[in-house]
Design a protein around this motif. Structure first.
Motif, PDB file in Angstrom:
ATOM      1  N   ARG A  32       9.138  11.647  -6.884  1.00  0.00           N
ATOM      2  CA  ARG A  32       8.515  12.865  -6.364  1.00  0.00           C
ATOM      3  C   ARG A  32       7.824  13.665  -7.461  1.00  0.00           C
ATOM      4  N   VAL A  33       8.233  13.472  -8.707  1.00  0.00           N
ATOM      5  CA  VAL A  33       7.623  14.221  -9.815  1.00  0.00           C
ATOM      6  C   VAL A  33       6.116  13.948  -9.885  1.00  0.00           C
ATOM      7  N   TYR A  34       5.719  12.726  -9.573  1.00  0.00           N
ATOM      8  CA  TYR A  34       4.287  12.404  -9.585  1.00  0.00           C
ATOM      9  C   TYR A  34       3.503  13.330  -8.636  1.00  0.00           C
ATOM     10  N   PHE A  35       4.166  13.713  -7.539  1.00  0.00           N
ATOM     11  CA  PHE A  35       3.455  14.435  -6.485  1.00  0.00           C
ATOM     12  C   PHE A  35       3.444  15.947  -6.687  1.00  0.00           C
ATOM     13  N   LYS A  36       4.347  16.422  -7.557  1.00  0.00           N
ATOM     14  CA  LYS A  36       4.536  17.866  -7.709  1.00  0.00           C
ATOM     15  C   LYS A  36       3.218  18.545  -8.086  1.00  0.00           C
ATOM     16  N   GLU A  37       2.833  19.534  -7.319  1.00  0.00           N
ATOM     17  CA  GLU A  37       1.633  20.334  -7.548  1.00  0.00           C
ATOM     18  C   GLU A  37       0.321  19.558  -7.418  1.00  0.00           C
ATOM     19  N   ALA A  38       0.382  18.353  -6.853  1.00  0.00           N
ATOM     20  CA  ALA A  38      -0.870  17.630  -6.602  1.00  0.00           C
ATOM     21  C   ALA A  38      -1.630  18.351  -5.491  1.00  0.00           C
ATOM     22  N   VAL A  39      -2.939  18.449  -5.652  1.00  0.00           N
ATOM     23  CA  VAL A  39      -3.744  19.137  -4.632  1.00  0.00           C
ATOM     24  C   VAL A  39      -4.767  18.199  -3.978  1.00  0.00           C
ATOM     25  N   GLY A  40      -4.814  16.970  -4.457  1.00  0.00           N
ATOM     26  CA  GLY A  40      -5.744  16.008  -3.867  1.00  0.00           C
ATOM     27  C   GLY A  40      -5.368  14.609  -4.308  1.00  0.00           C
ATOM     28  N   ALA A  41      -5.928  13.615  -3.606  1.00  0.00           N
ATOM     29  CA  ALA A  41      -5.609  12.222  -3.961  1.00  0.00           C
ATOM     30  C   ALA A  41      -6.751  11.294  -3.582  1.00  0.00           C
ATOM     31  N   PHE A  42      -6.844  10.221  -4.366  1.00  0.00           N
ATOM     32  CA  PHE A  42      -7.654   9.068  -3.970  1.00  0.00           C
ATOM     33  C   PHE A  42      -6.682   7.930  -3.686  1.00  0.00           C
ATOM     34  N   ILE A  43      -6.895   7.248  -2.563  1.00  0.00           N
ATOM     35  CA  ILE A  43      -6.193   5.984  -2.351  1.00  0.00           C
ATOM     36  C   ILE A  43      -7.250   4.887  -2.459  1.00  0.00           C
ATOM     37  N   VAL A  44      -6.936   3.911  -3.314  1.00  0.00           N
ATOM     38  CA  VAL A  44      -7.926   2.873  -3.638  1.00  0.00           C
ATOM     39  C   VAL A  44      -7.446   1.538  -3.095  1.00  0.00           C
ATOM     40  N   PHE A  45      -8.353   0.821  -2.404  1.00  0.00           N
ATOM     41  CA  PHE A  45      -8.065  -0.577  -2.094  1.00  0.00           C
ATOM     42  C   PHE A  45      -9.222  -1.435  -2.579  1.00  0.00           C
ATOM     43  N   ASP A  46      -8.958  -2.732  -2.630  1.00  0.00           N
ATOM     44  CA  ASP A  46      -9.953  -3.686  -3.131  1.00  0.00           C
ATOM     45  C   ASP A  46     -10.612  -4.309  -1.907  1.00  0.00           C
ATOM     46  N   CYS A  47     -11.906  -4.052  -1.730  1.00  0.00           N
ATOM     47  CA  CYS A  47     -12.536  -4.490  -0.476  1.00  0.00           C
ATOM     48  C   CYS A  47     -12.746  -6.001  -0.426  1.00  0.00           C
ATOM     49  N   THR A  48     -12.358  -6.718  -1.473  1.00  0.00           N
ATOM     50  CA  THR A  48     -12.397  -8.186  -1.420  1.00  0.00           C
ATOM     51  C   THR A  48     -11.029  -8.764  -1.037  1.00  0.00           C
ATOM     52  N   ARG A  49     -10.014  -7.898  -0.940  1.00  0.00           N
ATOM     53  CA  ARG A  49      -8.659  -8.382  -0.628  1.00  0.00           C
ATOM     54  C   ARG A  49      -8.070  -7.555   0.519  1.00  0.00           C
ATOM     55  N   VAL A  50      -8.050  -8.145   1.716  1.00  0.00           N
ATOM     56  CA  VAL A  50      -7.630  -7.420   2.913  1.00  0.00           C
ATOM     57  C   VAL A  50      -6.201  -6.891   2.789  1.00  0.00           C
ATOM     58  N   ASN A  51      -5.341  -7.640   2.105  1.00  0.00           N
ATOM     59  CA  ASN A  51      -3.948  -7.178   2.007  1.00  0.00           C
ATOM     60  C   ASN A  51      -3.838  -5.830   1.299  1.00  0.00           C
ATOM     61  N   THR A  52      -4.774  -5.523   0.427  1.00  0.00           N
ATOM     62  CA  THR A  52      -4.722  -4.219  -0.255  1.00  0.00           C
ATOM     63  C   THR A  52      -5.127  -3.093   0.705  1.00  0.00           C
ATOM     64  N   PHE A  53      -5.956  -3.443   1.704  1.00  0.00           N
ATOM     65  CA  PHE A  53      -6.296  -2.460   2.747  1.00  0.00           C
ATOM     66  C   PHE A  53      -5.090  -2.231   3.665  1.00  0.00           C
ATOM     67  N   GLU A  54      -4.362  -3.309   3.928  1.00  0.00           N
ATOM     68  CA  GLU A  54      -3.183  -3.181   4.805  1.00  0.00           C
ATOM     69  C   GLU A  54      -2.128  -2.257   4.204  1.00  0.00           C
ATOM     70  N   SER A  55      -2.094  -2.162   2.888  1.00  0.00           N
ATOM     71  CA  SER A  55      -1.131  -1.268   2.213  1.00  0.00           C
ATOM     72  C   SER A  55      -1.536   0.196   2.278  1.00  0.00           C
ATOM     73  N   VAL A  56      -2.796   0.447   2.598  1.00  0.00           N
ATOM     74  CA  VAL A  56      -3.310   1.823   2.518  1.00  0.00           C
ATOM     75  C   VAL A  56      -2.478   2.781   3.370  1.00  0.00           C
ATOM     76  N   LYS A  57      -2.130   2.327   4.590  1.00  0.00           N
ATOM     77  CA  LYS A  57      -1.330   3.160   5.502  1.00  0.00           C
ATOM     78  C   LYS A  57      -0.032   3.584   4.841  1.00  0.00           C
ATOM     79  N   ASN A  58       0.583   2.636   4.122  1.00  0.00           N
ATOM     80  CA  ASN A  58       1.881   2.929   3.491  1.00  0.00           C
ATOM     81  C   ASN A  58       1.723   3.908   2.331  1.00  0.00           C
ATOM     82  N   TRP A  59       0.678   3.729   1.546  1.00  0.00           N
ATOM     83  CA  TRP A  59       0.421   4.684   0.453  1.00  0.00           C
ATOM     84  C   TRP A  59       0.190   6.082   1.025  1.00  0.00           C
ATOM     85  N   LYS A  60      -0.557   6.139   2.124  1.00  0.00           N
ATOM     86  CA  LYS A  60      -0.880   7.446   2.723  1.00  0.00           C
ATOM     87  C   LYS A  60       0.388   8.089   3.285  1.00  0.00           C
ATOM     88  N   ALA A  61       1.212   7.278   3.958  1.00  0.00           N
ATOM     89  CA  ALA A  61       2.446   7.825   4.531  1.00  0.00           C
ATOM     90  C   ALA A  61       3.363   8.331   3.424  1.00  0.00           C
TER      91      ALA A  61
END
Ligand SMILES: Nc1nc2c(ncn2[C@@H]2O[C@H](COP(=O)(O)OP(=O)(O)OP(=O)(O)O)[C@@H](O)[C@H]2O)c(=O)[nH]1
Ligand SMILES: [Mg+2]
Length: 250
Positions: free
Chosen positions: A116-145
């Motif tokens: 949780r320390v990583y998140f403390k006082e964060a005010v914005g985020a980028f979530i990055v996936f690799d558009c050549t690898r679908v499995n990295t897109f499938e993880s996006v939901k989990n990163w966002k959650a």
């Protein structure tokens, strides 16, 4: 612990310019009053915003930050361990300086396991996936959650988050080829926006950052920042100011 420590986040500096000819000072009950005639007050605002960059292994998080901050790209892959830091300073407008403290979090950290320390006082985020690898897109939901479960703004809303489909200089796989479906996906998952990006060819990185900053500024009144002082400072260890190579041991 070698991590940069954010102590205060907002700085407002005021400078008053007044006309020499019409400026009248009068003493009144031991207080000095200044004539307001012909005075212009310029409020200079410095914002320091903590922004997380998360996503699966080798999706290009470090490369995007290096491109954005240092205008540099390398094909060599060196996995980030823990977290690295970089600082991007922008003259947003004539009265506003924005400092983005970018937290480059290793893909190895895995969603769900991030401290949780990583998140403390964060005010914005980028979530990055690799558009050549679908499995990295499938993880996006989990990163966002994971992000939304660990940090919220003071009004209970989610922090602005922009989705980056990186490596768009290469053939893309999956729904990233369909703009309409991507728009719908972002709407339903609560992303502020999405961009195809290339750290290699410098595509859309400045644009994506600009949109994220605009979204953060829209939320200014409810940001998770310490407003008990008028100055901010970043305390860092003795290794330079704009590019931390430090590992967070928290
Ligand atoms: N073709 C192409 N390659 C890229 C791009 N961005 C990054 N890469 C390559 O992808 C690999 C991984 O990039 P990194 O930036 O280290 O990935 P990361 O997300 O920081 O990886 P972790 O630190 O392990 O989480 C490197 O070999 C980069 O050169 C891009 O836009 N296009
Ligand atoms: Mg990295």
């Amino acid at each position: 612990m070698g991590a940069a420590i954010l102590t205060k986040v907002v700085s407002v500096r005021c400078s008053t310019k007044s006309s020499k000819t019409n400026n009248i000072k009068t003493q009144n009950n031991n207080n000095f009053e200044m004539s307001s005639a012909n005075q212009t007050t310029t409020r200079r605002r410095d914002h320091l915003y903590k922004v997380l960059v998360i996503g699966d292994l080798a999706t290009g998080k470090t490369s995007i930050i290096k491109r954005y901050v240092h205008r540099f790209f390398s094909q060599n892959y060196r996995a980030t361990i823990g977290v690295d830091f970089a600082l991007k300073v922008l003259n947003w407008d004539e009265n506003t300086v924005i400092r983005l403290q970018l937290w480059d979090i290793a893909g190895q950290e895995r969603y769900g396991n991030m401290t949780r320390v990583y998140f403390k006082e964060a005010v914005g985020a980028f979530i990055v996936f690799d558009c050549t690898r679908v499995n990295t897109f499938e993880s996006v939901k989990n990163w966002k959650a994971d992000l939304d479960s660990k940090v919220l703004l003071s009004d209970g809303s989610k922090i602005p988050c922009v989705l980056l489909a990186n490596k768009c200089d290469q053939p893309k796989e999956g729904i990233v080829n369909n703009n309409h479906q991507m728009d719908e996906y972002c709407k339903s998952e609560g992303f502020s926006a999405w961009f195809t990006t290339s750290a290699k060819d410098n595509i859309n990185i400045d644009e994506a950052a600009r949109v994220l900053i605009e979204k953060i500024l829209e939320k200014e009144s409810v940001l998770n920042i310490n407003k008990d002082g008028e100055q901010f400072s970043i305390q860092e260890d003795n290794q330079g100011q704009t590019n931390g190579k430090k590992k967070c041991s928290c």
